[in-house]
Design a protein around this motif. Structure first.
Motif, PDB file in Angstrom:
ATOM      1  N   ARG A   1      98.731  55.280  22.858  1.00 49.46           N
ATOM      2  CA  ARG A   1      99.305  53.967  22.584  1.00 49.46           C
ATOM      3  C   ARG A   1      98.457  53.219  21.575  1.00 49.46           C
ATOM      4  N   GLU A   2      97.147  53.378  21.649  1.00 50.41           N
ATOM      5  CA  GLU A   2      96.242  52.667  20.758  1.00 50.41           C
ATOM      6  C   GLU A   2      96.052  53.363  19.424  1.00 50.41           C
ATOM      7  N   SER A   3      96.421  54.624  19.315  1.00 49.02           N
ATOM      8  CA  SER A   3      96.187  55.355  18.075  1.00 49.02           C
ATOM      9  C   SER A   3      97.335  55.146  17.094  1.00 49.02           C
ATOM     10  N   GLU A   4      97.077  55.482  15.854  1.00 47.99           N
ATOM     11  CA  GLU A   4      98.113  55.420  14.829  1.00 47.99           C
ATOM     12  C   GLU A   4      98.791  56.769  14.653  1.00 47.99           C
ATOM     13  N   PHE A   5      98.381  57.754  15.432  1.00 45.62           N
ATOM     14  CA  PHE A   5      98.906  59.112  15.302  1.00 45.62           C
ATOM     15  C   PHE A   5     100.350  59.206  15.785  1.00 45.62           C
TER      16      PHE A   5
ATOM     17  N   PRO B   1     103.040  57.055  16.109  1.00 45.63           N
ATOM     18  CA  PRO B   1     104.173  56.623  15.271  1.00 45.63           C
ATOM     19  C   PRO B   1     104.389  57.521  14.048  1.00 45.63           C
ATOM     20  N   LYS B   2     103.297  57.964  13.420  1.00 44.67           N
ATOM     21  CA  LYS B   2     103.443  58.851  12.262  1.00 44.67           C
ATOM     22  C   LYS B   2     104.009  60.195  12.687  1.00 44.67           C
TER      23      LYS B   2
ATOM     24  N   SER C   1     107.704  59.805  13.432  1.00 48.33           N
ATOM     25  CA  SER C   1     108.464  59.656  12.197  1.00 48.33           C
ATOM     26  C   SER C   1     108.612  61.000  11.479  1.00 48.33           C
TER      27      SER C   1
END
Length: 70
Positions: free
Chosen positions: A16-20, A22-23, A26
Protein backbone atom coordinates in the motif's frame (compact mmCIF):
# COMPACT_ATOMS: atom_id res chain seq x y z
CA UNK A 1 20.10 -14.27 5.96
CA UNK A 2 17.43 -12.60 8.07
CA UNK A 3 13.87 -12.63 6.84
CA UNK A 4 11.37 -10.75 8.94
CA UNK A 5 8.17 -12.54 9.68
CA UNK A 6 5.45 -11.26 7.41
CA UNK A 7 1.88 -11.53 8.38
CA UNK A 8 -0.85 -10.37 6.02
CA UNK A 9 -1.16 -6.94 7.64
CA UNK A 10 2.53 -6.17 7.13
CA UNK A 11 2.39 -7.48 3.58
CA UNK A 12 -0.58 -5.30 2.69
CA UNK A 13 1.00 -2.23 4.28
CA UNK A 14 4.24 -2.73 2.38
CA UNK A 15 2.42 -2.74 -0.97
CA UNK A 16 0.00 0.00 0.00
CA UNK A 17 2.86 2.36 0.80
CA UNK A 18 4.99 1.48 -2.22
CA UNK A 19 4.76 2.92 -5.70
CA UNK A 20 5.22 -0.54 -7.22
CA UNK A 21 1.62 -1.73 -7.09
CA UNK A 22 -0.06 1.06 -9.12
CA UNK A 23 2.61 0.80 -11.84
CA UNK A 24 2.37 -3.00 -11.87
CA UNK A 25 -1.42 -2.87 -12.08
CA UNK A 26 -1.27 -0.35 -14.91
CA UNK A 27 1.31 -2.37 -16.86
CA UNK A 28 -0.58 -5.61 -16.30
CA UNK A 29 -3.83 -4.05 -17.50
CA UNK A 30 -2.15 -2.79 -20.68
CA UNK A 31 -0.68 -6.23 -21.28
CA UNK A 32 -4.03 -7.90 -20.57
CA UNK A 33 -5.95 -5.83 -23.10
CA UNK A 34 -3.10 -5.80 -25.64
CA UNK A 35 -2.44 -2.07 -25.74
CA UNK A 36 1.10 -2.01 -24.38
CA UNK A 37 2.81 -0.88 -27.59
CA UNK A 38 1.86 -0.32 -31.20
CA UNK A 39 -0.03 -2.24 -33.83
CA UNK A 40 2.58 -5.00 -34.14
CA UNK A 41 2.26 -6.00 -30.49
CA UNK A 42 -1.52 -5.91 -30.77
CA UNK A 43 -1.29 -8.41 -33.62
CA UNK A 44 1.14 -10.57 -31.66
CA UNK A 45 -1.15 -10.47 -28.61
CA UNK A 46 -4.12 -11.43 -30.79
CA UNK A 47 -2.30 -14.38 -32.38
CA UNK A 48 -1.04 -15.64 -29.02
CA UNK A 49 -4.54 -15.39 -27.55
CA UNK A 50 -5.96 -17.33 -30.51
CA UNK A 51 -3.38 -20.05 -29.95
CA UNK A 52 -4.30 -20.17 -26.27
CA UNK A 53 -7.99 -20.34 -27.09
CA UNK A 54 -7.44 -23.17 -29.58
CA UNK A 55 -5.61 -25.42 -27.09
CA UNK A 56 -8.74 -26.82 -25.39
CA UNK A 57 -10.36 -27.47 -28.76
CA UNK A 58 -7.35 -29.27 -30.22
CA UNK A 59 -6.88 -31.21 -26.99
CA UNK A 60 -10.47 -32.41 -27.16
CA UNK A 61 -10.05 -33.40 -30.81
CA UNK A 62 -6.89 -35.39 -30.05
CA UNK A 63 -8.61 -37.10 -27.12
CA UNK A 64 -11.72 -37.91 -29.17
CA UNK A 65 -9.69 -39.35 -32.08
CA UNK A 66 -7.63 -41.53 -29.76
CA UNK A 67 -10.75 -42.70 -27.93
CA UNK A 68 -12.52 -43.65 -31.18
CA UNK A 69 -9.52 -45.71 -32.41
CA UNK A 70 -9.38 -47.79 -29.23
Amino acid sequence: MYLPSLDIKNFVEIFRESEFLPKFASDFHELHIGSWEGMLTKIITFVVSLIGASLPITGYLLYFRRRCKA
